[in-house]
Write an enzyme that holds these catalytic residues in place. Sequence first.
Site, PDB file in Angstrom:
ATOM      1  N   ALA A  21       0.864  -1.171   0.000  1.00  0.00           N
ATOM      2  CA  ALA A  21       0.000   0.000   0.000  1.00  0.00           C
ATOM      3  C   ALA A  21       0.903   1.225   0.000  1.00  0.00           C
ATOM      4  O   ALA A  21       2.046   1.159   0.458  1.00  0.00           O
ATOM      5  CB  ALA A  21      -0.882  -0.011   1.238  1.00  0.00           C
ATOM      6  N   GLY A  25       0.486  -4.948   1.065  1.00  0.00           N
ATOM      7  CA  GLY A  25      -0.704  -4.976   0.211  1.00  0.00           C
ATOM      8  C   GLY A  25      -0.455  -5.647  -1.129  1.00  0.00           C
ATOM      9  O   GLY A  25      -1.392  -6.162  -1.749  1.00  0.00           O
ATOM     10  N   GLU A  34      -0.790  -9.249  -0.381  1.00  0.00           N
ATOM     11  CA  GLU A  34      -2.214  -9.460  -0.100  1.00  0.00           C
ATOM     12  C   GLU A  34      -3.031  -9.480  -1.392  1.00  0.00           C
ATOM     13  O   GLU A  34      -3.966 -10.267  -1.536  1.00  0.00           O
ATOM     14  CB  GLU A  34      -2.728  -8.369   0.853  1.00  0.00           C
ATOM     15  CG  GLU A  34      -2.143  -8.530   2.254  1.00  0.00           C
ATOM     16  CD  GLU A  34      -2.493  -7.376   3.173  1.00  0.00           C
ATOM     17  OE1 GLU A  34      -2.101  -6.232   2.861  1.00  0.00           O
ATOM     18  OE2 GLU A  34      -3.176  -7.608   4.176  1.00  0.00           O
ATOM     19  N   GLU A  76       4.325  -5.183   7.460  1.00  0.00           N
ATOM     20  CA  GLU A  76       3.529  -4.161   8.158  1.00  0.00           C
ATOM     21  C   GLU A  76       3.981  -3.873   9.584  1.00  0.00           C
ATOM     22  O   GLU A  76       3.977  -2.722  10.033  1.00  0.00           O
ATOM     23  CB  GLU A  76       2.041  -4.542   8.165  1.00  0.00           C
ATOM     24  CG  GLU A  76       1.337  -4.311   6.835  1.00  0.00           C
ATOM     25  CD  GLU A  76       1.465  -5.454   5.845  1.00  0.00           C
ATOM     26  OE1 GLU A  76       2.288  -6.361   6.063  1.00  0.00           O
ATOM     27  OE2 GLU A  76       0.734  -5.432   4.835  1.00  0.00           O
TER      28      GLU A  76
HETATM   29  N1  COA Z   1       4.581   3.090  -0.527  1.00  0.00           N
HETATM   30  C1  COA Z   1       4.994   4.246  -1.082  1.00  0.00           C
HETATM   31  N2  COA Z   1       6.095   4.370  -1.813  1.00  0.00           N
HETATM   32  C2  COA Z   1       6.849   3.267  -1.996  1.00  0.00           C
HETATM   33  C3  COA Z   1       6.502   2.019  -1.435  1.00  0.00           C
HETATM   34  C4  COA Z   1       5.317   1.963  -0.673  1.00  0.00           C
HETATM   35  N3  COA Z   1       4.871   0.825  -0.125  1.00  0.00           N
HETATM   36  N4  COA Z   1       7.454   1.119  -1.764  1.00  0.00           N
HETATM   37  C5  COA Z   1       8.354   1.771  -2.511  1.00  0.00           C
HETATM   38  N5  COA Z   1       7.990   3.069  -2.650  1.00  0.00           N
HETATM   39  C6  COA Z   1       8.719   4.118  -3.386  1.00  0.00           C
HETATM   40  C7  COA Z   1       9.900   4.626  -2.620  1.00  0.00           C
HETATM   41  O1  COA Z   1       9.491   5.586  -1.664  1.00  0.00           O
HETATM   42  C8  COA Z   1      10.730   5.217  -3.726  1.00  0.00           C
HETATM   43  O2  COA Z   1      10.168   6.458  -4.098  1.00  0.00           O
HETATM   44  P1  COA Z   1      11.114   7.758  -4.362  1.00  0.00           P
HETATM   45  O3  COA Z   1      12.023   7.326  -5.479  1.00  0.00           O
HETATM   46  O4  COA Z   1      10.149   8.817  -4.734  1.00  0.00           O
HETATM   47  O5  COA Z   1      11.852   7.983  -3.077  1.00  0.00           O
HETATM   48  C9  COA Z   1      10.495   4.257  -4.882  1.00  0.00           C
HETATM   49  O6  COA Z   1       9.257   3.591  -4.572  1.00  0.00           O
HETATM   50  C10 COA Z   1      11.579   3.223  -5.052  1.00  0.00           C
HETATM   51  O7  COA Z   1      11.735   2.509  -3.834  1.00  0.00           O
HETATM   52  P2  COA Z   1      13.139   2.382  -3.040  1.00  0.00           P
HETATM   53  O8  COA Z   1      12.827   2.156  -1.600  1.00  0.00           O
HETATM   54  O9  COA Z   1      14.014   3.506  -3.395  1.00  0.00           O
HETATM   55  O10 COA Z   1      13.714   1.042  -3.702  1.00  0.00           O
HETATM   56  P3  COA Z   1      14.762   0.036  -3.029  1.00  0.00           P
HETATM   57  O11 COA Z   1      15.205  -0.868  -4.110  1.00  0.00           O
HETATM   58  O12 COA Z   1      15.764   0.765  -2.241  1.00  0.00           O
HETATM   59  O13 COA Z   1      13.879  -0.835  -1.984  1.00  0.00           O
HETATM   60  C11 COA Z   1      11.952  -2.044  -1.190  1.00  0.00           C
HETATM   61  C12 COA Z   1      12.847  -1.675  -2.411  1.00  0.00           C
HETATM   62  C13 COA Z   1      10.760  -2.795  -1.736  1.00  0.00           C
HETATM   63  C14 COA Z   1      12.735  -2.938  -0.234  1.00  0.00           C
HETATM   64  C15 COA Z   1      11.519  -0.754  -0.467  1.00  0.00           C
HETATM   65  O14 COA Z   1      10.955   0.121  -1.424  1.00  0.00           O
HETATM   66  C16 COA Z   1      10.502  -0.958   0.619  1.00  0.00           C
HETATM   67  O15 COA Z   1      10.821  -1.446   1.683  1.00  0.00           O
HETATM   68  N6  COA Z   1       9.220  -0.557   0.370  1.00  0.00           N
HETATM   69  C17 COA Z   1       8.171  -0.573   1.350  1.00  0.00           C
HETATM   70  C18 COA Z   1       7.688  -1.985   1.553  1.00  0.00           C
HETATM   71  C19 COA Z   1       6.621  -2.023   2.607  1.00  0.00           C
HETATM   72  O16 COA Z   1       6.831  -1.824   3.772  1.00  0.00           O
HETATM   73  N7  COA Z   1       5.412  -2.319   2.159  1.00  0.00           N
HETATM   74  C20 COA Z   1       4.283  -2.511   3.031  1.00  0.00           C
HETATM   75  C21 COA Z   1       3.374  -1.351   3.016  1.00  0.00           C
HETATM   76  S1  COA Z   1       1.957  -1.697   4.019  1.00  0.00           S
END
Ligand code: COA
Length: 259
Positions: free
Chosen positions: A67, A113, A116, A136
């Site tokens: 999400a 999400g 999910e 989460e």
């Molecule tokens: N919500 C909003 N933005 C998200 C996102 C999320 N769940 N997951 C990734 N993004 C965005 C990042 O903020 C970043 O945006 P920016 O370039 O404007 O800063 C872009 O997507 C790229 O992600 P980034 O984190 O730079 O890539 P990475 O390769 O370093 O890491 C992940 C990849 C998947 C490990 C990392 O993005 C992450 O942990 N995301 C969140 C996962 C999460 O907790 N999801 C559950 C939500 S309930």
Amino acid sequence: MMQFENLVLESENGITVITINRPTKLNALNKTTIEELHQAFDAENKNTATRVIILTGSGEKAFVAGADISEFANFSVENGGKLAAQGQKILFDFVEKMNKPVIAAVNGFALGGGLELAMACHFRVASANAKMGLPEVTLGVIPGYGGTQRLPQLVGKGRAMEMIMSAVMIDAETAKNYGLVNHVVAQAELLEFTKGIATKIARNSSTAIAKAIEAVNANYKDGTNGFETEITNFGACFGTEDFIEGTTAFLEKRKADFK
Ligand code: COA
């Protein structure tokens, strides 16, 4: 075909591929994307030309990274509850109850999400680079789009508890061992492989498949006896043109031609 801001739809031979297209945000599910997915699934469910739907993410990195955290970071208790309720209703439960098969082609990160959503699909195929988890609790929340219910259904309670509490990501092979995904293939082959399964499904009776989806889902619904749903739906099949065609074709030693 409908036009969307964050989705791309392509249809061929009765198979529609819905691609979530927000690659710079790793296809994170913001409000618009959730609403567009609802519209797309609703339209495809009603589209008689569509027999099978494949859901995937754009780019080589992510299916859906969760999400959109930036949208709910300042929500109240009430807004948080509403977010989960509305999302479950219009997207996650909606997909699960579709009367056409929905296959998730998990092409990279499927987190929160995103996992999910993949779990709400009827089954999953993953690329070898896919990573899945419910992170989460690292954010101070719990899965809110059905993850606490569907993950234990798919992988068993103990594994689900560990994944949810530890927030670790599992790789595609582990996901296959767990029964979370049915197949693991190279990323370059993911879509073609999944279309191959969809093509086999598309040859079969769509009315029977709809009844089967409902009967399988009945086991997971409170207060419903799945065996009774199966009996009712089995009987209902006898009143369909597909049943006449399917049985006639068999007796005439030819392939059924379902409309
Ligand atoms: N919500 C909003 N933005 C998200 C996102 C999320 N769940 N997951 C990734 N993004 C965005 C990042 O903020 C970043 O945006 P920016 O370039 O404007 O800063 C872009 O997507 C790229 O992600 P980034 O984190 O730079 O890539 P990475 O390769 O370093 O890491 C992940 C990849 C998947 C490990 C990392 O993005 C992450 O942990 N995301 C969140 C996962 C999460 O907790 N999801 C559950 C939500 S309930």
